[in-house]
Design a protein around this motif. Structure first.
Motif, PDB file in Angstrom:
ATOM      1  N   ARG A 165      -4.556   0.161  -0.645  1.00 23.12           N
ATOM      2  CA  ARG A 165      -4.834   1.581  -0.387  1.00 23.12           C
ATOM      3  C   ARG A 165      -5.899   2.114  -1.361  1.00 23.12           C
ATOM      4  NH1 ARG A 165      -0.218   6.135  -1.010  1.00 23.12           N
ATOM      5  NH2 ARG A 165      -0.243   5.260  -3.101  1.00 23.12           N
ATOM      6  N   THR A 188       6.994   2.316   2.682  1.00 23.21           N
ATOM      7  CA  THR A 188       6.703   1.543   3.907  1.00 23.21           C
ATOM      8  C   THR A 188       6.332   0.107   3.539  1.00 23.21           C
ATOM      9  OG1 THR A 188       5.722   3.598   4.685  1.00 23.21           O
ATOM     10  CG2 THR A 188       5.425   1.683   6.086  1.00 23.21           C
ATOM     11  N   TRP A 189       5.576  -0.013   2.461  1.00 19.53           N
ATOM     12  CA  TRP A 189       5.170  -1.365   2.039  1.00 19.53           C
ATOM     13  C   TRP A 189       6.408  -2.219   1.752  1.00 19.53           C
ATOM     14  CZ3 TRP A 189       0.052  -3.138   1.486  1.00 19.53           C
ATOM     15  CH2 TRP A 189      -0.034  -4.476   1.110  1.00 19.53           C
ATOM     16  N   TYR A 210       3.824   5.517   1.383  1.00 16.86           N
ATOM     17  CA  TYR A 210       3.071   4.260   1.514  1.00 16.86           C
ATOM     18  C   TYR A 210       3.833   3.126   0.832  1.00 16.86           C
ATOM     19  CZ  TYR A 210      -0.609   0.817   0.513  1.00 16.86           C
ATOM     20  OH  TYR A 210      -1.337  -0.335   0.389  1.00 16.86           O
TER      21      TYR A 210
END
Lengths: 422, 314
Positions: free
Chosen positions: A266, A363-364, A360
């Motif tokens: 990211r 979710t990762w 993020y």
């Protein structure tokens, strides 16, 4: 005249010795790392060292080496008795570093129970080699697949593909609908990068690289994975001359839909997009596609760990032990991890709202599937073996050899390389 | 009285200089000359001879970075090198690279020197500009050519696509021939100015009357070049060939920056192979072995060159 020259030389030598002595005397902790050599991380590392000095009055001497030079320099320093007190280590290279005389068993420094209370078991396992806790996890995650939401939208793809067949179809759509794109930023250059992509695909196809200390890269599954990779290049779904940095750039510039990277993906995407932090929303962590629907997605364990060297540092109140704990203290760690877009290693760090509310990272973690340790990490001549794998995979994906021939040659060369190490 | 007579009978011993006592002026000059050589000899021993002797010794040992110390294996490393098709391939790749680069550099250097030797307006400025590649750092040149050959953004692909010569961008550096061509072109581009300077110096010492006489006898350009210019440049040609071969055998930076020895092993010359073994795989014993064989390949042209130089001095 000669007397004057002698005097000047003597004076010079004395001042050099004094300077050297004062430099080494000035630092309470020698911290060998690569992050301080990276422009983006340099201020972060410096801030951590300064906050340690402020809190304890102890000073830190940062010894920076480029990432690729760390292992070599660790061994050279080991041979010359100039090992640092604390060292940053890539988790996959820890089995190699663990062989250096003087590495400290950290269970004996901090107590096994205390460490178990401090870290989640999976994270703590990062620093364990053959039952010895030779490192503490610092930041972690997995090397997994990311998709670019903006590219998927341009290609008319609603959600990240779940199976290998869906993945291939998605790549075809990107190729046809996004001009001048490299649909999948597969590593086709730099042996160390190629190996990671190859490893994940071999696992995905049900094979492995080494089993019970023997190479098994000419298996039906591993050959199928290699053929899959070669076909991607042949059909212009992946491209030659792509290394990880190229893939990151293409991904951030919306010229690539997928690639493998740690969560730091990211940060790179935001940087290369030129559109600021809001662009991070386009980076979608996803399960690595599986061969059949409902299969177990794979990823590679990834992380940075901290090791301590020297008997004098094997005490909880030594400056080195205190510095390692400072790096892992909640505020210091959370700041560093959230800036880098990675998971902090400690339980307290992961529970911090800054991390827990980062969708993020959440979710990762959810999409890591079943992370596995890098197969080559425990080999003493892993670099030579990685070189063989990289060359043969490259030969296959560039069409210089068929997948079958490349797999056969890889097997024969790996057998030789691994035998030479014993 | 007797004592006085004895004193008178003894002829006075002439005072001799310290040089004369130790073999005369010539010997003193020789000693002084040797003394002047000492710094260079010390530097040579410290920087070249001792490391080479150490490498020679290490080639007989198994020594990887994770070992506590070297383990004597005799000629085991040499057997491994000769039995390894990949390493043997590096010798062939080196020969191809050295042969092509030396030939191209000399041919183009000579052509450019012939052009620069002609009187025309702006000749001096062009001569100066011609030296630019020579003063440019090799890695900078490699990156420059890397962009020219780049598959996505490169000049060659852009021009070829515009002209309709190709339908899709070609990854030149990912094909064995394309990568070899790229490293040869880059090294040639870097070497042309040096060779041009050599040839230009040779051309300027040529007797113009000889060429005028040949032309008066009806010699055409090719005849002048073949029968007068080339024979005149033969000593320069010899030196440039040997220097080119030695320089290209040692070459590393451009190749590493441009292709890192790839794709696969297409441009893995001996210097790249030694680097990989020593600094990527940390197999010091094998790296020393390949290094020793590499030096052995450089020795013949170096010997030839030095003999030629010595003959010139005599």
């Amino acid at each position: 005249m000669l007397k004057t020259v002698k005097k000047v030389a003597l004076l010079g030598m004395t001042s050099m010795l004094v300077m050297q002595a004062s430099t080494s005397a000035a630092a309470d902790v020698d911290f060998m790392n690569w992050s301080s050599t990276e422009e983006v991380n340099k201020p972060r590392i410096k801030a951590m060292e300064e906050s340690f000095t402020k809190a304890t009055g102890l000073t830190v001497n940062s010894i920076g080496y480029a990432w690729g030079e760390m292992v070599k320099n660790a061994f050279l320093r080991g041979r010359t008795n100039t090992l640092p007190d604390v060292m940053q280590v890539q988790a996959r290279l820890l089995p190699t570093i663990a062989g250096i005389n003087g590495i400290v068993d950290l269970n004996q420094v901090y107590g096994q129970k205390n460490l178990e209370a401090m870290f989640p078991p999976a994270m703590l396992a990062f620093g364990n080699v053959d039952g010895k806790q030779v490192a503490l996890p610092w930041i972690g995650g997995t090397i997994g697949m990311v998709a670019n939401k903006a590219v998927l939208a341009k290609a008319g793809i609603d959600s990240p593909p779940a199976t290998v067949a869906d993945f291939r179809n998605a790549l075809i759509k990107i190729r046809d609908k996004v001009p001048n794109s490299v649909p999948y930023g597969m590593a086709t250059k730099n042996n160390n990068s190629i190996v990671l992509d190859y490893m994940i695909w071999v696992w995905t196809f049900g094979g492995d690289i080494v089993t019970n200390g023997k190479p098994v890269v000419d298996s039906k599954e591993a050959t199928a994975a290699l053929k899959f990779m070669a076909d991607l290049v042949k059909d212009r779904l992946a491209a030659p001359e792509i290394d990880r940095p190229d893939a990151r750039r293409l991904f951030g510039q919306e010229a690539s839909g997928f690639y493998f990277d740690p969560p730091i993906a990211r940060t790179f995407a935001v940087d290369f997009s030129g559109k600021g932090p809001s662009y991070g929303a386009n980076v979608l962590p996803m399960f690595t596609p599986t061969l059949a629907a409902g299969g177990t997605p794979t990823s590679i364990q990834w992380g940075h760990v901290i090791s301590i060297f020297g008997a004098k540092n094997a005490k909880p109140d030594s400056p080195a032990a205190k510095f390692a704990m400072h790096l892992l203290s909640k505020d210091t760690l959370v700041d560093y991890a959230s800036f880098s877009g990675v998971l902090p290693s400690t339980t307290a760090g992961q529970a911090d709202p800054k991390i827990a509310n980062d969708s993020y990272l959440a979710t990762w973690a959810k999409h890591a599937g079943t992370p596995r340790r890098n197969t080559l990490a425990s080999l003493s001549n892993g670099a030579a073996v990685a070189n063989v794998i990289g060359e043969e995979v490259q030969a296959a994906v560039l069409g210089q050899k068929t997948a079958e021939v490349a797999a056969r040659d890889m097997q024969a060369r790996m057998v030789k390389a691994m035998a030479a190490a014993n | 009285m007797a004592a006085d007579a004895a004193t008178v009978a003894t002829p006075p011993v002439p005072r001799r200089s310290s040089h004369a006592r130790r073999g005369g002026l010539k010997a003193a000059e020789r000693r002084f000359g040797m003394l002047l050589l000492v710094p260079a000899l010390v530097a040579f021993c410290g920087v070249i001879l001792l490391p080479f002797a150490k490498a020679l010794g290490l080639s007989l040992f198994k020594y990887t970075i994770d070992m506590d110390g070297p383990e004597f294996i005799g000629l085991g490393n040499f057997a491994r090198v000769l039995g390894d098709a990949a390493v043997r391939g590096s010798f062939v790749t080196t020969l191809v690279f050295v042969g092509l680069t030396t030939a191209c550099s000399i041919f183009l250097g000579l052509v450019w020197a012939l052009i620069m030797n002609q009187p025309f307006r702006g000749q001096s400025a062009l001569r100066g500009v011609s030296l630019l590649p020579w003063i440019m750092p090799a890695t900078v040149a490699a990156f420059l050519w890397g962009w020219i050959f780049n598959a996505r953004f490169g000049l060659i692909n852009a021009a070829s696509l515009q002209l309709g010569l190709i339908d899709f961008p070609v990854a030149w550096l990912s094909t064995p021939y394309g990568a070899m061509a790229a490293v040869v072109i880059t090294k040639t581009w870097l070497s042309i100015p040096l060779f041009m300077a050599f040839f230009l110096a040779g051309l300027q010492s040529m007797d113009q009357e000889q060429i005028d006489a040949a032309r008066a006898d009806g010699a055409q350009n090719w005849d002048v070049l073949k029968d007068h210019v080339i024979p005149h440049l033969r000593p320069v040609l010899l030196v440039t060939v040997v220097l080119g071969v030695i320089g290209n055998l040692q070459h590393f930076d451009t190749i590493w920056a441009l292709t890192a020895g790839g794709p696969v092993r297409a441009t893995t010359v001996l210097s790249v192979q030694v680097y990989r073994l020593a600094f990527e795989q940390w197999d010091i014993g094998m790296a020393a072995t390949v290094g020793v064989l590499w030096v052995a390949t450089i020795m013949p042209p170096a010997y030839f060159y030095l003999r030629h130089l010595m003959k010139g001095v005599e």
